[in-house]
Every structure is written in C-alpha cells, then in structure tokens.
Write an enzyme that holds these catalytic residues in place. Structure first.
Site, PDB file in Angstrom:
ATOM      1  N   TYR A   6       5.744   0.018   5.305  1.00  0.00           N
ATOM      2  CA  TYR A   6       4.487   0.081   6.069  1.00  0.00           C
ATOM      3  C   TYR A   6       3.640  -1.166   5.815  1.00  0.00           C
ATOM      4  O   TYR A   6       3.727  -1.784   4.750  1.00  0.00           O
ATOM      5  CB  TYR A   6       3.710   1.361   5.753  1.00  0.00           C
ATOM      6  CG  TYR A   6       3.354   1.579   4.291  1.00  0.00           C
ATOM      7  CD1 TYR A   6       2.207   1.001   3.740  1.00  0.00           C
ATOM      8  CD2 TYR A   6       4.127   2.395   3.471  1.00  0.00           C
ATOM      9  CE1 TYR A   6       1.859   1.218   2.412  1.00  0.00           C
ATOM     10  CE2 TYR A   6       3.793   2.620   2.146  1.00  0.00           C
ATOM     11  CZ  TYR A   6       2.656   2.025   1.622  1.00  0.00           C
ATOM     12  OH  TYR A   6       2.326   2.250   0.304  1.00  0.00           O
ATOM     13  N   ARG A  55       4.644  -3.248   2.676  1.00  0.00           N
ATOM     14  CA  ARG A  55       5.256  -2.670   1.484  1.00  0.00           C
ATOM     15  C   ARG A  55       6.722  -2.375   1.783  1.00  0.00           C
ATOM     16  O   ARG A  55       7.042  -1.779   2.822  1.00  0.00           O
ATOM     17  CB  ARG A  55       4.594  -1.333   1.101  1.00  0.00           C
ATOM     18  CG  ARG A  55       3.145  -1.373   0.618  1.00  0.00           C
ATOM     19  CD  ARG A  55       2.856  -2.315  -0.534  1.00  0.00           C
ATOM     20  NE  ARG A  55       3.866  -2.467  -1.583  1.00  0.00           N
ATOM     21  CZ  ARG A  55       4.101  -1.607  -2.575  1.00  0.00           C
ATOM     22  NH1 ARG A  55       3.438  -0.486  -2.665  1.00  0.00           N
ATOM     23  NH2 ARG A  55       5.015  -1.868  -3.497  1.00  0.00           N
ATOM     24  N   HIS A  76       9.452   2.485  -0.663  1.00  0.00           N
ATOM     25  CA  HIS A  76       9.257   2.775  -2.091  1.00  0.00           C
ATOM     26  C   HIS A  76       8.851   4.223  -2.303  1.00  0.00           C
ATOM     27  O   HIS A  76       8.294   4.869  -1.416  1.00  0.00           O
ATOM     28  CB  HIS A  76       8.199   1.853  -2.707  1.00  0.00           C
ATOM     29  CG  HIS A  76       6.839   2.031  -2.106  1.00  0.00           C
ATOM     30  ND1 HIS A  76       6.474   1.475  -0.905  1.00  0.00           N
ATOM     31  CD2 HIS A  76       5.761   2.734  -2.529  1.00  0.00           C
ATOM     32  CE1 HIS A  76       5.229   1.807  -0.618  1.00  0.00           C
ATOM     33  NE2 HIS A  76       4.769   2.582  -1.574  1.00  0.00           N
ATOM     34  N   TYR A 112       1.513   7.987   5.281  1.00  0.00           N
ATOM     35  CA  TYR A 112       1.157   8.982   4.262  1.00  0.00           C
ATOM     36  C   TYR A 112       0.298  10.083   4.875  1.00  0.00           C
ATOM     37  O   TYR A 112      -0.515   9.831   5.772  1.00  0.00           O
ATOM     38  CB  TYR A 112       0.341   8.333   3.145  1.00  0.00           C
ATOM     39  CG  TYR A 112       1.147   7.513   2.176  1.00  0.00           C
ATOM     40  CD1 TYR A 112       1.731   8.105   1.065  1.00  0.00           C
ATOM     41  CD2 TYR A 112       1.296   6.146   2.354  1.00  0.00           C
ATOM     42  CE1 TYR A 112       2.446   7.346   0.151  1.00  0.00           C
ATOM     43  CE2 TYR A 112       2.013   5.384   1.447  1.00  0.00           C
ATOM     44  CZ  TYR A 112       2.589   5.991   0.352  1.00  0.00           C
ATOM     45  OH  TYR A 112       3.306   5.238  -0.546  1.00  0.00           O
ATOM     46  N   HIS A 170       6.646   6.361  -5.226  1.00  0.00           N
ATOM     47  CA  HIS A 170       5.790   6.276  -6.408  1.00  0.00           C
ATOM     48  C   HIS A 170       6.243   7.319  -7.434  1.00  0.00           C
ATOM     49  O   HIS A 170       6.516   8.467  -7.067  1.00  0.00           O
ATOM     50  CB  HIS A 170       4.336   6.559  -6.031  1.00  0.00           C
ATOM     51  CG  HIS A 170       3.751   5.567  -5.083  1.00  0.00           C
ATOM     52  ND1 HIS A 170       3.024   4.473  -5.508  1.00  0.00           N
ATOM     53  CD2 HIS A 170       3.764   5.480  -3.727  1.00  0.00           C
ATOM     54  CE1 HIS A 170       2.620   3.774  -4.460  1.00  0.00           C
ATOM     55  NE2 HIS A 170       3.052   4.361  -3.360  1.00  0.00           N
TER      56      HIS A 170
END
Ligand SMILES: [Fe+3]
Lengths: 242, 199
Positions: free
Chosen positions: A147, A157, A160, A108, A162
């Site tokens: 990640y 995770r 995905h 991110y 959000h």
C-alpha cells in the site's frame, strides 16, 4: 518461577536507527538524548505470562476469525509459521504472538486508512496465538497487499505482517514486521531501511516454504523470531562488594 | 579464526506503525467480535491490595504536539513489591496493562495499585515504580521508561541515582494534581525530554 537471570544487553546496532530522516515521522519522534543504560533488574526480568485458555480456536486464523467462520477473507491463502527463540537458541514456549495486517488489497480496517482499496467484509486483520512447548507458532491468513503511504511523494510499503512478541520478560518485548521473499518493494521502503545492517533486514524477510505448503490450498512462509536472551549468572547472587 | 560464539542475534525491531491498535487493542480500533475483550484492559482485579491510584498524561513529540496514536504498556509489582509469579504475590494483580492515547485529546489514563519497593539482585531497594513501554508510528524501537511517585524517598534508587543531569530525574516522577490524580507526561524531545532506558 521461571528463569529470572539478567537479560543480555540489547545490541542497539542491530536495530533501526531511531532517527532516520528518510522516514519522516521518526524525525520528531526519536529521543535526542542518549538512553540510560543499566543492567536489567527484576522489573525487566519478569513479565506478563499468558496461558492457552486466553486463545480462542479461531484466533490464529485471520481467514475466518472476523466472521467466526461464516465467511472467508478474500485473497491468496497463506500459512505463516516459525519458531520463537532467545539469543541462546532456546525455544520460548507459551509466549503470546500477535499479528496485524492490511487485507489483500492493501487496506486496513481502521478509521485512519483512507486508501482506495476496498475493505473486505470478511477480514478484520488481527490474530494471536501462544507458542507451543518447542517455541513454534502458526497463523493462517491472506497475503496482505502492498500500500502507498504518506512519506515521500511515491512511497509504498512492501507486503508485510506486523508482529508483537512478549517473551517471558518485559525487557524482551518486541514489535517488528515480516516481509515476503521476492517483493521488489522491500528494497525501496524507508521503514525497512531504518535498519542499517543489511543482514538484519534479511532476517525480516520470510522465505517461501514449499515443503510446508499444501497443494490446492495454501502457500507457506517461514518466519523465525529471536528475542533477547539471559546471561549466565553463576557466582553472582551475592551482595555487591563481596 | 577463533571459535564462533554460540549466540544468535535479536530480531530487529520495526515501527508499530499507525495501525498498532488493530493488532493489540482491536476493540479500541472498532474491531469487535474476534476476541471477547482486548488484552490486559486493567492491571488489577477487584480486591487488589493497596492504594488504588490513577495516572494520567500525554506523550509529546518534538513539536510539542500530544500524540494521538501512541500505545502504552505498563508492568509493575503489587503493593508489597512482588511481581506476578513470585511467592506471595497478590493474585488480584496481573501487573500488566495496555492503554492508548485518546484519539481526540492524546491523553492516557492508567488506573492501578501503587506498587511497593522492589529489591534488586544486589540487594538495593528500587523505589516504587511502574515500567512503561511506548510504541507508535515513527518510533522505530519501542521506548522504555519508568514512572516513580513524588512522595517516595528516591535517594537510594539505583536507577534514579545514575541520572547524571539531576534536573532530568523529574521527568520520571509523577506528581499528584489537586484532584488526587498523578500527572505524568512523556516528552520525546526538547527541554523536558523524558529519560528513556536501555536495560
Ligand atoms: Fe502496515
């Protein structure tokens, strides 16, 4: 004025458990006492409405929106599309849908993210759009990488995206996550597993949609979203006790 | 088998995670240039009618730590108790604001107009209040609560009247400090646990 009938009560059992020791952070961040339940009031039945002039032409294209078209994000190009409906199956038009995600390497663009995967200079990681009259929306983006995250010693995770969705009432407000069909990490993720109803987990897994993919360009994934609906209110608009 | 009810099931919630700011308030996360500005930086424009107020506070987790990563949304009526879109609503009041806990101190600040009382469908008057929605890492379903104001008469408020444990009513009531700023803290757990709502 839009419809302001009472909202259907939220079925808490279809949502995650607020307290789930396998997702460690939820232990100290879940209320211990019961929620106070009431019928919705105008405060919950109204909500912020947005208009199409809010949305810039590149806002829903994460491949180019960070560079404003000067460069392309690295990764597998995908189109994510679907429909926002309410519990009665009615489309929810003109509602704001916002997304955010990691880049193709699983990183991110955020000061708190220190994962080894490099930042992509051409990728910001957020996008937004307003649904059409029939409730449909679409984004172009790159497939986010899986990640690792600090929970148990080796938790990852799944890939995905959000999602944040408004609806037309503040009581419909929802944040969730979209997963990708076939990802073996879905079944190993403590955040996914906060949802105890398996059929509800499946509703967050977007199927590959070859019919809406484009050869030599992008794969498509389909993700429909259902928000709380409103009750029928016939004969109810009178003073209490009458 | 009876006929099936023709009702869909709501999409399940998932935590907003630690990076909610990227999606909802990207400038706050240091991502500029995608949108001209973050959405709903203020619930009012210049010229909004009514008393301009500031509310400030923190949200505490079960260890008593002021959370640095929470994001809040507020929704409220104008000074006359009208929500945007209602007849006669103040055009300078959008009623909606997004704000975040400060990344160093954990404190949030909301500057707005004090809302008016709002009538329910049943004709009861709800005391002036602001609806608050809170998301963060570790919160699996966004939390709803309200901020009321200490100086108002709450005796007939239908929501506050439903709180059986009367000392808990105070968890929803903001009190002005000596600077004239309303203080409103949220506690996820413990003796001061905030009343969270399901409505
Ligand atoms: Fe994430």
């Amino acid at each position: 004025m839009t419809d302001t009938a009472p909202l259907m009560p939220r079925r808490r059992e279809v949502h995650p458990d607020p307290y789930d020791p396998a997702y460690k952070t939820s232990v100290t961040r879940s209320p211990k006492l019961p929620l106070l339940a009431l019928e919705s009031t105008p405060t919950e039945e109204t909500g912020p409405l947005f208009t199409h002039d809010l949305i810039g032409p590149l806002d829903n294209n994460l491949i180019v929106n960070f560079t404003q078209g000067k460069g392309l994000a690295v990764g597998e190009r995908i189109r994510v599309h679907g429909k926002v409906m309410d519990e009665q199956g009615r489309p929810v038009p003109n509602t704001l849908v916002e997304i955010w995600q990691a880049n193709a390497g699983g990183r991110y663009r955020h000061i708190k993210d220190t994962y080894f995967a490099p930042l992509d200079p051409n990728f910001g990681g957020c996008g937004r759009t307003l649904t059409d009259e029939d409730g449909s929306y679409e984004f172009m983006t790159v497939r986010p990488g899986a990640y690792p995250w600090p929970n148990r010693a080796n938790d990852w995770r799944p890939m995905h995206i959000h999602f944040s969705i408004f609806g037309h009432a503040f009581g419909q407000r929802l944040i969730s996550q979209m997963y990708f069909e076939g990802d073996p990490l879905i079944a190993r993720c403590p955040i996914v597993e906060t949802i105890k109803d398996r059929s509800q987990i499946e509703r967050l897994v977007a199927p590959l949609d070859m019919q809406n993919s484009r050869g030599m360009d992008y794969l498509a994934y389909r993700f429909d979203i259902v928000l709380r609906g409103r009750r029928q209110t016939r004969f109810e608009n009178k003073l209490e006790g009458m | 088998m009876p006929q099936p009810l023709d009702i869909l099931v709501e999409t399940p919630s998932q935590t907003a995670g630690p990076y909610v700011h990227i999606g909802c308030i990207p400038s706050f996360a240091g991502i500029d240039g995608i949108y001209p500005q973050d959405l709903a930086e203020s619930p009012i424009a210049d010229g909004a009618k009514g008393e301009i107020i500031t509310i400030s506070g923190s949200i505490y987790d079960g260890t008593g730590w002021a959370m640095r990563d929470a994001m809040f949304e507020s929704w409220q009526a104008d000074a006359a108790g009208r929500y945007p879109g209602m007849d006669g609503a103040d055009p300078k009041v959008s009623g909606f604001c997004r704000f975040a806990a400060d990344k160093d101190s954990g404190e949030y600040t909301l500057r707005t107009v004090k809302p008016g009382a709002v009538q329910t469908r049943q004709g009861q008057w709800m005391a002036p209040h602001i609806s608050i929605w809170i998301v963060a890492r570790g919160i699996n379903v966004g939390l709803s609560t309200r901020i009321y104001f200490a100086e108002d008469d709450h005796s007939a408020d239908p929501l506050l009247s439903r709180i059986e444990h009367r000392p808990r009513v105070d968890t929803l009531i903001a009190v002005k400090d000596d600077q004239g700023i309303y203080r409103q803290d949220f506690h996820l757990q413990g003796d001061l646990e905030t009343v969270f709502l399901d409505l």
